[in-house]
Design a protein around this motif. Sequence first.
Motif, PDB file in Angstrom:
ATOM      1  N   THR A   6       0.848  -1.190   0.000  1.00  0.00           N
ATOM      2  CA  THR A   6       0.000   0.000   0.000  1.00  0.00           C
ATOM      3  C   THR A   6       0.880   1.234   0.000  1.00  0.00           C
ATOM      4  O   THR A   6       1.912   1.276   0.654  1.00  0.00           O
ATOM      5  N   ASP A  13      -1.664   5.847   5.371  1.00  0.00           N
ATOM      6  CA  ASP A  13      -2.094   4.948   4.304  1.00  0.00           C
ATOM      7  C   ASP A  13      -3.039   5.728   3.395  1.00  0.00           C
ATOM      8  O   ASP A  13      -4.128   6.134   3.803  1.00  0.00           O
ATOM      9  N   GLN A  15      -4.792   4.898   0.622  1.00  0.00           N
ATOM     10  CA  GLN A  15      -6.061   4.262   0.255  1.00  0.00           C
ATOM     11  C   GLN A  15      -7.062   4.324   1.403  1.00  0.00           C
ATOM     12  O   GLN A  15      -8.247   4.587   1.190  1.00  0.00           O
ATOM     13  N   LYS A  16      -6.596   4.102   2.617  1.00  0.00           N
ATOM     14  CA  LYS A  16      -7.486   4.157   3.777  1.00  0.00           C
ATOM     15  C   LYS A  16      -8.021   5.578   3.964  1.00  0.00           C
ATOM     16  O   LYS A  16      -9.212   5.774   4.222  1.00  0.00           O
ATOM     17  N   LEU A  18      -8.378   7.859   1.632  1.00  0.00           N
ATOM     18  CA  LEU A  18      -9.327   8.149   0.548  1.00  0.00           C
ATOM     19  C   LEU A  18     -10.681   7.495   0.809  1.00  0.00           C
ATOM     20  O   LEU A  18     -11.731   8.089   0.519  1.00  0.00           O
ATOM     21  N   ARG A  19     -10.679   6.283   1.352  1.00  0.00           N
ATOM     22  CA  ARG A  19     -11.962   5.635   1.691  1.00  0.00           C
ATOM     23  C   ARG A  19     -12.703   6.435   2.760  1.00  0.00           C
ATOM     24  O   ARG A  19     -13.923   6.597   2.693  1.00  0.00           O
ATOM     25  N   GLU A  22     -14.175   9.528   1.094  1.00  0.00           N
ATOM     26  CA  GLU A  22     -15.342   9.169   0.286  1.00  0.00           C
ATOM     27  C   GLU A  22     -16.572   8.920   1.172  1.00  0.00           C
ATOM     28  O   GLU A  22     -17.682   9.332   0.831  1.00  0.00           O
ATOM     29  N   THR A  44     -10.641  10.755  -6.811  1.00  0.00           N
ATOM     30  CA  THR A  44     -10.322   9.781  -7.856  1.00  0.00           C
ATOM     31  C   THR A  44      -8.919  10.013  -8.401  1.00  0.00           C
ATOM     32  O   THR A  44      -8.141   9.066  -8.574  1.00  0.00           O
ATOM     33  N   GLY A  47      -6.358   8.923  -5.936  1.00  0.00           N
ATOM     34  CA  GLY A  47      -6.306   7.456  -5.909  1.00  0.00           C
ATOM     35  C   GLY A  47      -5.494   6.901  -7.063  1.00  0.00           C
ATOM     36  O   GLY A  47      -4.700   5.967  -6.892  1.00  0.00           O
ATOM     37  N   ALA A  50      -1.818   7.659  -6.436  1.00  0.00           N
ATOM     38  CA  ALA A  50      -1.291   6.805  -5.369  1.00  0.00           C
ATOM     39  C   ALA A  50      -1.035   5.392  -5.893  1.00  0.00           C
ATOM     40  O   ALA A  50      -0.063   4.742  -5.501  1.00  0.00           O
ATOM     41  N   ALA A  51      -1.895   4.926  -6.812  1.00  0.00           N
ATOM     42  CA  ALA A  51      -1.697   3.594  -7.375  1.00  0.00           C
ATOM     43  C   ALA A  51      -0.425   3.547  -8.207  1.00  0.00           C
ATOM     44  O   ALA A  51       0.270   2.534  -8.237  1.00  0.00           O
TER      45      ALA A  51
END
Length: 115
Positions: A6, A13, A15-16, A18-19, A22, A44, A47, A50-51
Amino acid sequence: MKKARTAAIGGQDIQKTLRTVEAMLKEDNTASAQMRAMMQLLVTIIGLMAAKLGLNSSNSSIPPSKDSFRKRGARTKGQKRKPGGQDGHEGAQLKKAENPDRIETFSIDRRTIPA
């Protein structure tokens, strides 16, 4: 099986986070529709960026030369010579024939040669 790495910045983190954002956007009814759409677009984009942080040549089609922070092959301690022909080495190249079998003459129109 390898666990997916991650992306984290400063111990957070991504992704965490961003969740969480959201979920907060879904719950918040006070923001206008335009503001919510803009925030969703930004989430978006973040995200997607970050990916890309976690991609390298071992888990994508990126060539190894494009890996950031890759270890470059350093010369060994005993290797002091630079690549290429070394000083004092006589090269081997084609010698001119003393009696050629045939001689061909070419005429070139210099006006047809690109500048």
